[in-house]
Design an enzyme around this catalytic site. Sequence first.
Site, mmCIF file in Angstrom:
data_model
loop_
_atom_site.group_PDB
_atom_site.id
_atom_site.type_symbol
_atom_site.label_atom_id
_atom_site.label_comp_id
_atom_site.label_asym_id
_atom_site.label_seq_id
_atom_site.Cartn_x
_atom_site.Cartn_y
_atom_site.Cartn_z
ATOM 1 C CG ASP A 123 -4.217 2.534 1.388
ATOM 2 O OD1 ASP A 123 -3.078 2.428 0.932
ATOM 3 O OD2 ASP A 123 -5.191 1.949 0.913
ATOM 4 C CG ASN B 196 -14.164 -5.135 -0.523
ATOM 5 O OD1 ASN B 196 -13.432 -4.437 -1.226
ATOM 6 N ND2 ASN B 196 -14.126 -5.106 0.794
ATOM 7 C CD GLU C 118 -12.554 -2.589 3.269
ATOM 8 O OE1 GLU C 118 -12.752 -2.743 2.052
ATOM 9 O OE2 GLU C 118 -11.936 -3.414 3.955
HETATM 10 C C1 F6R Z 1 -3.483 -0.284 -1.600
HETATM 11 C C2 F6R Z 1 -4.923 -0.019 -1.675
HETATM 12 C C3 F6R Z 1 -5.890 -1.108 -1.945
HETATM 13 C C4 F6R Z 1 -5.443 -2.087 -3.026
HETATM 14 C C5 F6R Z 1 -6.484 -3.168 -3.251
HETATM 15 C C6 F6R Z 1 -6.022 -4.188 -4.270
HETATM 16 O O1 F6R Z 1 -2.764 0.898 -1.311
HETATM 17 O O2 F6R Z 1 -5.303 1.072 -1.473
HETATM 18 O O3 F6R Z 1 -7.110 -0.527 -2.353
HETATM 19 O O4 F6R Z 1 -5.204 -1.380 -4.210
HETATM 20 O O5 F6R Z 1 -6.740 -3.827 -2.047
HETATM 21 O O6 F6R Z 1 -4.918 -4.865 -3.753
HETATM 22 P P1 F6R Z 1 -4.063 -5.839 -4.653
HETATM 23 O O7 F6R Z 1 -3.433 -5.007 -5.717
HETATM 24 O O8 F6R Z 1 -3.027 -6.423 -3.725
HETATM 25 O O9 F6R Z 1 -4.998 -6.856 -5.211
#
Ligand code: F6R
Length: 244
Positions: A67, A136, A143
């Site tokens: 992403d 979440n 999401e």
């Molecule tokens: C990042 C991504 C997100 C993160 C998720 C967890 O490229 O796709 O799904 O993996 O938000 O983020 P952290 O590791 O910062 O807790």
Amino acid sequence: MRIYKASSYDEMSRKAAHVISALVTLKPDCVLGLATGSSPIGTYKQLIKWYQDGDLDFSQVKTANLDEYKGLTKENDQSYYYFMVHNFFKDININMNNTNIPDGTNPDTAAECARYDQAIADLGGVDLQLLGLGRNGHIGFNEPGDAFAKGTHCIDLQPSTIDANKRFFASIDDVPKQAYTMGIKTIMQARKILLVASGEDKAQALFDSVNGPITPRVPGSILQLHPDVTIVADMAALSRFTDL
Ligand code: F6R
């Protein structure tokens, strides 16, 4: 799903790096799907160390990131392009022409999503997709919602995600409100999935992803349908599991 317990973030990172390292060794021109965020940083550090020790070669490896924030340039130090260069790519011998990240600056959403899906198809799909997990339950920036989105799409980030990511920005108002993300179908088409999770704030999302009903309300729960998922998580992230 295989679940490996780690006693600490460092151990989680080493175990996850072993999985990636094995693939890079066995298939030097593999396609790695990569993630940003706090969860994979230690994994990248370990892979960099093994590269610097002469044990890993990334010269033929190709990558596709999950992403990118919409609107951020590659030079913006909060863009995921910048993150990947500074936390991984600049310290290994990867050919930057072999790396792929959605272009956050393309205002033409439909064109960018089609371009990115085609880029992944041209790579022949993803061999191993590294994932973090949102508090979440999001994977990539898919999401919670009413349906599983399929291909690359532009998503409105949820308030909880904006809040979780504000730590990287000067203020919450600076956090982009939209992002390009690989869709659930693309993630599920990866031949292997490796999910890393650490910390108590991931415990419920991890438990629901592994044990709960498969629902777009918990996007990570779709992984229960994937035939080859490895989860490496620390004790805090696994704290809702009573049977491990
Ligand atoms: C990042 C991504 C997100 C993160 C998720 C967890 O490229 O796709 O799904 O993996 O938000 O983020 P952290 O590791 O910062 O807790």
